[in-house]
Structures are given as C-alpha cells and as structure tokens.
Design a protein around this motif. Sequence first.
Motif, PDB file in Angstrom:
ATOM      1  N   PHE A 154     -18.996   5.550   0.803  1.00  0.00           N
ATOM      2  CA  PHE A 154     -17.628   5.860   1.225  1.00  0.00           C
ATOM      3  C   PHE A 154     -17.621   6.938   2.303  1.00  0.00           C
ATOM      4  CE2 PHE A 154     -14.144   8.962   0.473  1.00  0.00           C
ATOM      5  CZ  PHE A 154     -13.096   8.223   1.010  1.00  0.00           C
ATOM      6  N   ARG A 155     -18.417   7.974   2.126  1.00  0.00           N
ATOM      7  CA  ARG A 155     -18.469   9.052   3.117  1.00  0.00           C
ATOM      8  C   ARG A 155     -19.001   8.544   4.450  1.00  0.00           C
ATOM      9  NH1 ARG A 155     -18.594  14.362   1.750  1.00  0.00           N
ATOM     10  NH2 ARG A 155     -20.465  14.711   3.007  1.00  0.00           N
ATOM     11  N   SER A 156     -19.936   7.587   4.408  1.00  0.00           N
ATOM     12  CA  SER A 156     -20.447   6.990   5.641  1.00  0.00           C
ATOM     13  C   SER A 156     -19.363   6.173   6.340  1.00  0.00           C
ATOM     14  CB  SER A 156     -21.661   6.113   5.332  1.00  0.00           C
ATOM     15  OG  SER A 156     -22.172   5.521   6.507  1.00  0.00           O
ATOM     16  N   VAL A 157     -18.577   5.433   5.559  1.00  0.00           N
ATOM     17  CA  VAL A 157     -17.478   4.656   6.134  1.00  0.00           C
ATOM     18  C   VAL A 157     -16.471   5.587   6.805  1.00  0.00           C
ATOM     19  CG1 VAL A 157     -15.522   3.145   5.607  1.00  0.00           C
ATOM     20  CG2 VAL A 157     -17.753   2.722   4.531  1.00  0.00           C
ATOM     21  N   VAL A 158     -16.136   6.679   6.133  1.00  0.00           N
ATOM     22  CA  VAL A 158     -15.181   7.643   6.694  1.00  0.00           C
ATOM     23  C   VAL A 158     -15.735   8.250   7.985  1.00  0.00           C
ATOM     24  CG1 VAL A 158     -14.055   9.871   6.313  1.00  0.00           C
ATOM     25  CG2 VAL A 158     -14.108   8.166   4.470  1.00  0.00           C
ATOM     26  N   ALA A 159     -17.000   8.612   7.967  1.00  0.00           N
ATOM     27  CA  ALA A 159     -17.614   9.251   9.139  1.00  0.00           C
ATOM     28  C   ALA A 159     -17.689   8.296  10.329  1.00  0.00           C
ATOM     29  CB  ALA A 159     -19.005   9.766   8.784  1.00  0.00           C
ATOM     30  N   ASN A 160     -17.925   7.005  10.054  1.00  0.00           N
ATOM     31  CA  ASN A 160     -18.097   6.025  11.128  1.00  0.00           C
ATOM     32  C   ASN A 160     -16.805   5.327  11.511  1.00  0.00           C
ATOM     33  OD1 ASN A 160     -21.152   5.669  11.788  1.00  0.00           O
ATOM     34  ND2 ASN A 160     -21.076   5.873   9.571  1.00  0.00           N
ATOM     35  N   GLY A 161     -15.796   5.377  10.632  1.00  0.00           N
ATOM     36  CA  GLY A 161     -14.523   4.729  10.925  1.00  0.00           C
ATOM     37  C   GLY A 161     -14.588   3.221  10.921  1.00  0.00           C
ATOM     38  N   SER A 162     -15.632   2.686  10.272  1.00  0.00           N
ATOM     39  CA  SER A 162     -15.816   1.240  10.301  1.00  0.00           C
ATOM     40  C   SER A 162     -16.731   0.812   9.164  1.00  0.00           C
ATOM     41  CB  SER A 162     -16.430   0.824  11.652  1.00  0.00           C
ATOM     42  OG  SER A 162     -16.964  -0.479  11.595  1.00  0.00           O
ATOM     43  N   ILE A 163     -16.359  -0.300   8.493  1.00  0.00           N
ATOM     44  CA  ILE A 163     -17.206  -0.880   7.458  1.00  0.00           C
ATOM     45  C   ILE A 163     -18.522  -1.362   8.063  1.00  0.00           C
ATOM     46  CG2 ILE A 163     -17.455  -2.794   5.825  1.00  0.00           C
ATOM     47  CD1 ILE A 163     -15.510  -0.820   4.757  1.00  0.00           C
ATOM     48  N   SER A 164     -18.436  -2.051   9.189  1.00  0.00           N
ATOM     49  CA  SER A 164     -19.642  -2.640   9.805  1.00  0.00           C
ATOM     50  C   SER A 164     -20.588  -1.559  10.329  1.00  0.00           C
ATOM     51  CB  SER A 164     -19.249  -3.596  10.928  1.00  0.00           C
ATOM     52  OG  SER A 164     -18.518  -2.916  11.940  1.00  0.00           O
TER      53      SER A 164
ATOM     54  N   LEU B 177      -8.109   4.536  -0.987  1.00  0.00           N
ATOM     55  CA  LEU B 177      -8.906   5.486  -0.228  1.00  0.00           C
ATOM     56  C   LEU B 177      -9.012   5.151   1.253  1.00  0.00           C
ATOM     57  CD1 LEU B 177     -11.830   5.910  -2.795  1.00  0.00           C
ATOM     58  CD2 LEU B 177      -9.872   7.435  -2.448  1.00  0.00           C
ATOM     59  N   LEU B 178      -8.869   3.861   1.593  1.00  0.00           N
ATOM     60  CA  LEU B 178      -9.018   3.422   2.976  1.00  0.00           C
ATOM     61  C   LEU B 178      -7.861   2.526   3.377  1.00  0.00           C
ATOM     62  CD1 LEU B 178     -12.816   2.456   2.796  1.00  0.00           C
ATOM     63  CD2 LEU B 178     -11.881   4.483   3.966  1.00  0.00           C
ATOM     64  N   GLU B 179      -7.548   2.518   4.667  1.00  0.00           N
ATOM     65  CA  GLU B 179      -6.527   1.618   5.182  1.00  0.00           C
ATOM     66  C   GLU B 179      -6.976   1.080   6.544  1.00  0.00           C
ATOM     67  OE1 GLU B 179      -2.956   3.822   5.429  1.00  0.00           O
ATOM     68  OE2 GLU B 179      -3.737   5.338   6.806  1.00  0.00           O
ATOM     69  N   ARG B 180      -6.595  -0.167   6.806  1.00  0.00           N
ATOM     70  CA  ARG B 180      -6.966  -0.809   8.066  1.00  0.00           C
ATOM     71  C   ARG B 180      -6.180  -0.203   9.220  1.00  0.00           C
ATOM     72  NH1 ARG B 180     -11.601  -3.824   8.569  1.00  0.00           N
ATOM     73  NH2 ARG B 180     -12.001  -4.930   6.604  1.00  0.00           N
ATOM     74  N   VAL B 181      -6.899   0.125  10.299  1.00  0.00           N
ATOM     75  CA  VAL B 181      -6.278   0.607  11.528  1.00  0.00           C
ATOM     76  C   VAL B 181      -6.983  -0.090  12.687  1.00  0.00           C
ATOM     77  CG1 VAL B 181      -5.782   2.578  13.012  1.00  0.00           C
ATOM     78  CG2 VAL B 181      -5.720   2.842  10.516  1.00  0.00           C
ATOM     79  N   GLY B 182      -6.303  -1.040  13.310  1.00  0.00           N
ATOM     80  CA  GLY B 182      -6.940  -1.814  14.366  1.00  0.00           C
ATOM     81  C   GLY B 182      -8.125  -2.585  13.818  1.00  0.00           C
ATOM     82  N   ARG B 183      -9.270  -2.433  14.473  1.00  0.00           N
ATOM     83  CA  ARG B 183     -10.483  -3.112  14.018  1.00  0.00           C
ATOM     84  C   ARG B 183     -11.309  -2.273  13.048  1.00  0.00           C
ATOM     85  NH1 ARG B 183     -13.056  -6.160  19.349  1.00  0.00           N
ATOM     86  NH2 ARG B 183     -11.249  -7.496  19.795  1.00  0.00           N
ATOM     87  N   GLY B 184     -10.859  -1.088  12.809  1.00  0.00           N
ATOM     88  CA  GLY B 184     -11.611  -0.211  11.921  1.00  0.00           C
ATOM     89  C   GLY B 184     -10.810   0.188  10.696  1.00  0.00           C
ATOM     90  N   VAL B 185     -11.268   1.230  10.030  1.00  0.00           N
ATOM     91  CA  VAL B 185     -10.577   1.753   8.860  1.00  0.00           C
ATOM     92  C   VAL B 185     -10.459   3.263   8.991  1.00  0.00           C
ATOM     93  CG1 VAL B 185     -11.309  -0.083   7.289  1.00  0.00           C
ATOM     94  CG2 VAL B 185     -12.741   1.950   7.559  1.00  0.00           C
ATOM     95  N   GLU B 186      -9.466   3.799   8.348  1.00  0.00           N
ATOM     96  CA  GLU B 186      -9.290   5.245   8.282  1.00  0.00           C
ATOM     97  C   GLU B 186      -9.025   5.636   6.842  1.00  0.00           C
ATOM     98  OE1 GLU B 186      -6.285   6.716  10.854  1.00  0.00           O
ATOM     99  OE2 GLU B 186      -7.396   6.283  12.705  1.00  0.00           O
TER     100      GLU B 186
END
Length: 301
Positions: A10-20, A48-57
């Motif tokens: 989860f922390r990696s997703v937050v730091a990168n702003g993207s699942i991929s 914890l996460l929400e879609r924003v454009g092509r990424g997540v925040e």
Amino acid sequence: MIDVHRLRIFRSVVANGSISAAADLLGMTGSAVSQHMAALQKQTGLALLERVGRGVEPTAAGRTLAAESEPLMSEVKRLESVITDLREGNTGSLSIGYFASVGSLWLPRIARRLQSEMPDLVLEMILTEGYPTGESPPVDIDVVPDDPRETLRPGYSITPLTSDPFVALLPQDHRLARRRSVPMIELAEESWISSDISAGVTESLIARACAAAGFRPRYTVEAQDHYTAAAFVAAGVGIAVIPDLAGRTRLPTGVRRVRLTRPVPTRDIVALTAPVARANPAAARAVELLREIATKPAPRG
C-alpha cells in the motif's frame, strides 16, 4: 491485526501513485497488487485509495494510514536486519540516537572503539534531537537527557551516564565575564537567548533554577540550538545558559564560559536500550563505552 506485507505494498502504491508502477517496482503483477489493496481495505474497513485519471491517490484515511505507519515500517526494517544478522552469524548492525553535543564529543570515540573491536559492524548514527515526544526514529540505543516524557519507554532499559551542569555564556566584555562563577540571581536583568530546540527538559530545568533564584528569565531571541545561541552571545545580543557538555564544543571568539551557582541547573544524561537490542553484543559494548567516556571530562573546544 493488519498485514505488514500488504501495508508495505500500500505504501508503495501511495508513493508511486499507480498500481502498475508499484507492481513493477515490487516485482508483482498489477492484479496481485490490486487484490492486496482490496484485502487491506476490507481488513481495515476503510476506503484507502481512489481512482484519479489513470492512477490512484490515497483518500484522507489512506494518507493518514501511510503517514502513521512510518514508525512501524522503520521498526520492521530494523527487525528484519536483526533476523538476517542472527541467521548469518554476522556481528550485524547497530543504530545509536544522539543529540548534537553528544554527537560531536562522544560518538566519534565510540565509533572508533567499536569498529576496532568489531570490524564487520555497520554503525548508523541518527540525530534524534528535536522530534516531538514519541516521534523520534527507532534506534537500538538512544542517548538522551533524562526526561520523563521521553525516557519512560515501555520495554527499554535505562543506563545512567552522567550529570551535566549548566554554564553561562557571556560576551567577553560583559561585566561578569571575568568571574569564575556567577550566582543565577545576577543574571536576572540580562537579555536571554533561548537555545532549546525542543522547548523540552533543558528549558524546564533552566526555568526551575531561575524560579528558585527568585526571577523569571527575559528571552529576547529564540535561537533553538546551542551553537547559534553562542554566535548571538558573541555578537553582544545577550547571554545564554547551556549545558556544560554543549559548552565544551568550540565556541565563537569573544564568548566566555562561566560556571553557575545558587542553584546549578543540571541535566542527567542516560542511554535507552531498545528491547530488540538487548541480545546484541554490539549494543552492550556500546553502552559500556558510553559509560566509560561519560565519566571522563570532555575536552574544551
């Protein structure tokens, strides 16, 4: 109980702003990361996460969780390092927290002795001074002024090191600069320079000593560290009262260091050993060396 592995993802997703992007960095598939995020949200009962454009925040709850998990993840990383060292039979690593004057006067000698005795030891010195109560980085040994708000840490062992009386720093042309010692009351009418970065135990000890002498100090400058305060003293801005250990570092030209009497504010310095470090021979040796060095007067700068 929260899953630490999922929390790391989860922390990696937050730091990168993207699942991929997080998946690429972690060597996982995007679907696996998504599944872990869904499981973590179910486990916590939080979005914890929400879609924003092509990424997540992260949501507001997500940002809070990411921020509040930082101390936990630091501790997990340290525990993983300990496990690796135990498994491989290494001398391992040792982290020592310090405040500024201890860092300059004691730790170089500690490091030299430890590395001569344990050549494979990896030392990490971390400045823990100035953090809010309870928020300093986790370390194996933390050298701190004795303060009930900081030193009463569950599971930690406390080793007294030394008592450190305070001294006055005066401009060299000050009326009291030629004295060997000065009663606190004679500083009552002076302009004072604050030097306590955390407004913590140092400030409270000075305040109590002044109250015992019958006055309240009049601060005109807040410098927040001893070295800057000494520079203000050299410039003739005012006087400062600092711990003797800090006064033994190199002072600016034009500053006189004078002992205080009636009363003498004094702080106790202690070493706190974390529970995870008790079985670490390097930690035990470091505490022995700290006690040895603390009992020998530090040379004046």
